[in-house]
Enzyme design. Structure first.
Site, mmCIF file in Angstrom:
data_model
loop_
_atom_site.group_PDB
_atom_site.id
_atom_site.type_symbol
_atom_site.label_atom_id
_atom_site.label_comp_id
_atom_site.label_asym_id
_atom_site.label_seq_id
_atom_site.Cartn_x
_atom_site.Cartn_y
_atom_site.Cartn_z
ATOM 1 N N VAL A 3 0.935 -1.098 0.115
ATOM 2 C CA VAL A 3 0.147 -0.163 -0.074
ATOM 3 C C VAL A 3 0.824 1.497 -0.175
ATOM 4 O O VAL A 3 0.774 2.192 -0.932
ATOM 5 C CB VAL A 3 -0.809 -0.042 1.331
ATOM 6 C CG1 VAL A 3 -1.824 1.349 1.344
ATOM 7 C CG2 VAL A 3 -1.806 -1.138 1.112
ATOM 8 N N LYS A 14 -13.498 -4.424 10.749
ATOM 9 C CA LYS A 14 -14.248 -3.710 9.852
ATOM 10 C C LYS A 14 -15.775 -3.311 10.146
ATOM 11 O O LYS A 14 -16.117 -2.160 10.275
ATOM 12 C CB LYS A 14 -14.428 -4.226 8.420
ATOM 13 C CG LYS A 14 -12.952 -4.442 7.809
ATOM 14 C CD LYS A 14 -13.009 -5.000 6.221
ATOM 15 C CE LYS A 14 -11.712 -5.301 5.715
ATOM 16 N NZ LYS A 14 -11.751 -6.456 4.627
ATOM 17 N N GLY A 20 -6.430 -4.576 -1.989
ATOM 18 C CA GLY A 20 -5.739 -4.278 -3.028
ATOM 19 C C GLY A 20 -5.051 -3.141 -3.069
ATOM 20 O O GLY A 20 -5.304 -2.102 -2.261
#
Lengths: 426, 426
Positions: free
Chosen positions: B17, B203, B300
């Site tokens: 990232v 989350k 991703g």
């Protein structure tokens, strides 16, 4: 935790959405207690109309100046609809330094650049969440993202989606289903705005305006409604693995923008193809391939009023208008230049050699056929059968020339039907 | 149109990232040209590791103080991961008046209240979009909306969804599919964080924290992973019209909050049940019935880096932190008190009277059966067959007591399996 602020509101319009706003403002919410919204005045057409919510009569007026000329009112909410005088009211309010929140996609689609420019010049907040309630949650991402969108497809009109869903479910054609939809209030008495694609076009233009800083002119967009779709086409599409939706499609490649509204076949089983009834949805992909989809109601009192209230909270928070640098260098692609796949339905004589003739013309126009579906004899006219073809990717200009030629063949009766075939993104 | 601003950045972490952020920052974007982001320093673990992006060596350091103690750096981006020292770095940066942008859901799930409190006290921007990349676009609406959410369900873990999808596709059980997922990098060598539900719980907690101002303690949440799901269960579920997903469920009723993570049967054909592979999605309904669904990548390089960049634009815009008034009066519902429907799989002796015995125990516990699926003889142990039951709505405590009794019946072999059945929202 946020500092509370008092917002003084002037409301234009007290229909379903206006009533919803009044209702919401009167409901106390723990999490909103730190902001205060005071409704100072409501401009209506008729003072003595019966209202769905109780409103003190001293709040009502028919004179727009009672809001526009009142310096106490810092924020105008416009939910009256229509182009004029809504546009003039929005611009005048902004010129006078008032924040504006509007649900009016028709005005934004026609005068979006002018209205946003005025808001920026006046350093006012312009809230347009309610103009695109199914998609506004993605807008900020579209503006903030370091990546530009590459493609988006959307089902933006609940009336059309309801009609197409019912045609499929009940096995009936467009006209009787439209009539039923009008009876239960899912379609207007004059349904053109919905079924001919204007409403979808308005929403797409506003979305593009917010994402790109460029509002394509309404009359430059290719727009085709759902009137010509028959129940038969829905069945054939299903047999081929597709569902028919009124679709907004936009695709950006460098500085060229493709934007169109038309019925389209979408592959069954995923994403927007699964939307039933009045639901709306969007799918988009950005230039590095990140894909997002969203489904939400496209209309209704609470969804719309909620979007307005969210903009009101933005005002109370002192949010600045976010708006991308305008991309004036974008050019709109001519419809004839677009490339996609096609569903073609021909009404052909039931005789030998017909397929060869049709596919010959298609071949002459560089159109290659992916599959053919030939159905049994039709009732009327006798001797005529529907022939359905799915093409590989082809150019719109080529398809249109080919269809003109095919419609002139002796073996083909009546005007052939073309529905574009799109891939879902998700 | 927005005034340009210079943001001076300190970056913690230069993995996938972090590398994505460096890459994006170096790409010039027309629409971002009015803001300038200057990367001043990057804290890494090892100075001489090979990097996927070229970074001038003078930018790298192993000493956090080179960012924290540098008054020129106004914004810290934390993408190092892990609990410590990430938490201390975030808090220290905020205390020193620096804006913080983090992708660290594990830290936020454990110390969200403390971190948000510090950000508010220091009047700093705290950007957490990247901690919930599949859902952050809805967060602002959750906070701004005049309506509170009533129910949400989410598929938040790509690894689990990939494994369940592959089990279904390949007809294999959990272990071999997990192994394959590890080989291609879709699962970690220590996969517990994903497959036992921690990542999903993180989350959900962050989402609830942002929506309600209340971060439920991680260890108070009911959490069950996907290890016990067999390929057989996926087939049985399919036969009954369902698909199995690792689901986060939250439901708010007045001041009571239900929050849980576990595998669940979802009806085929719509919404989250349709998610394949590593996709994430959420569906939610608010208290007036407005329903929204969203699908997006859950992980991703580009999706995460994009979310970080969106927060950077917020910083450049001078956005204030938005955060709801904390709802400290919320109480968390005990798992035993929840009510839902259940899929039960018993391994029963293939003899007469078994069904009567099992359903007798269920009846004694106020559990009524909706349908029964009894399958042919199993391979091992011989004489044992799977019996599947779907129940009507029942209380978790009742189901658990009933299962304990049933597992002690002579005719039942091994531990019975329970999977909760949830309705999709859309």
């Amino acid at each position: 935790m946020m500092k509370g602020k008092v917002v003084h509101l002037g409301l234009f319009g007290l229909g379903m959405v206006g009533g919803g706003i009044v209702e919401l403002l009167s409901r106390k919410k723990g999490k909103k207690d730190h902001h205060k919204f005071i409704l100072e005045k409501i401009v209506v057409k008729h003072l003595d109309k019966e209202r769905s919510v109780p409103v003190p009569s001293h709040l009502l007026t028919t004179d727009p100046r009672e809001i526009l000329a009142n310096p106490e009112i810092d924020t105008v909410v416009e939910v009256m609809g229509g182009i004029s005088p809504a546009k003039e009211i929005i611009l005048e309010a902004l010129k006078r330094g008032k924040n504006v929140i509007t649900a009016n996609k028709a005005v934004l689609a026609r005068a979006g650049s002018e209205i946003f420019k005025q808001a920026l010049d006046s350093d006012c907040y312009l809230g347009v969440r309610a103009s695109n309630i199914a998609t506004y949650r993605l807008i900020e991402s579209l503006i903030f993202s370091p990546f530009q969108f590459e493609k988006l497809i959307g089902v933006f009109n609940g009336t059309c989606n309801y009609i197409l869903t019912e045609m499929e479910k009940r096995g009936e054609d467009f006209s009787p289903i439209l009539k039923k939809a009008q009876e239960i209030g899912y379609a207007e008495q004059n349904p053109s705005d919905d079924i001919d694609g204007y409403d979808t076009a308005h929403k797409l233009i506003v979305l593009l305006g917010l994402a790109l800083g460029y509002f394509p002119p309404l009359d430059s967009l290719f727009m085709e409604g759902i009137r010509r779709i028959s129940h038969q086409d829905i069945l054939f599409a299903k047999e081929l693995g597709y569902r028919i939706k009124l679709l907004a499609v936009a695709r950006r490649e460098d500085n060229e923008l493709e934007a169109r509204i038309h019925p389209a076949l979408l592959p069954w089983g995923r994403g927007l193809a699964g939307l039933d009834g009045i639901e709306n949805g969007i799918e988009l992909r950005d230039e590095v391939g990140v894909e997002i989809g969203m489904q939400a109601p496209g209309a209704g009192k609470y969804p719309t009023a909620t979007a307005i209230l969210e903009d009101l909270v933005s005002v109370a928070q002192g949010r600045k208008l976010i708006y991308p640098q305008p991309k004036r260098y974008l050019t709109l692609k001519r419809m004839g230049q677009i490339k996609t796949k096609y569903y073609l339905r021909f009404n052909a004589l039931d005789e030998a050699g017909v397929l060869a003739k049709i596919s010959g013309v298609l071949g002459d126009h560089n159109i290659s056929i992916k599959s053919v579906l030939q159905k049994g004899e039709n009732k009327k006219p006798p001797g005529v059968v529907p022939v359905i073809m799915l093409t590989h990717q082809a150019k719109e200009d080529d398809i249109q020339s080919a269809l003109r030629k095919i419609d002139n063949l002796r073996v083909v009766k009546g005007k052939s039907l073309l529905i574009r075939v799109e891939q879902g993104i998700l």
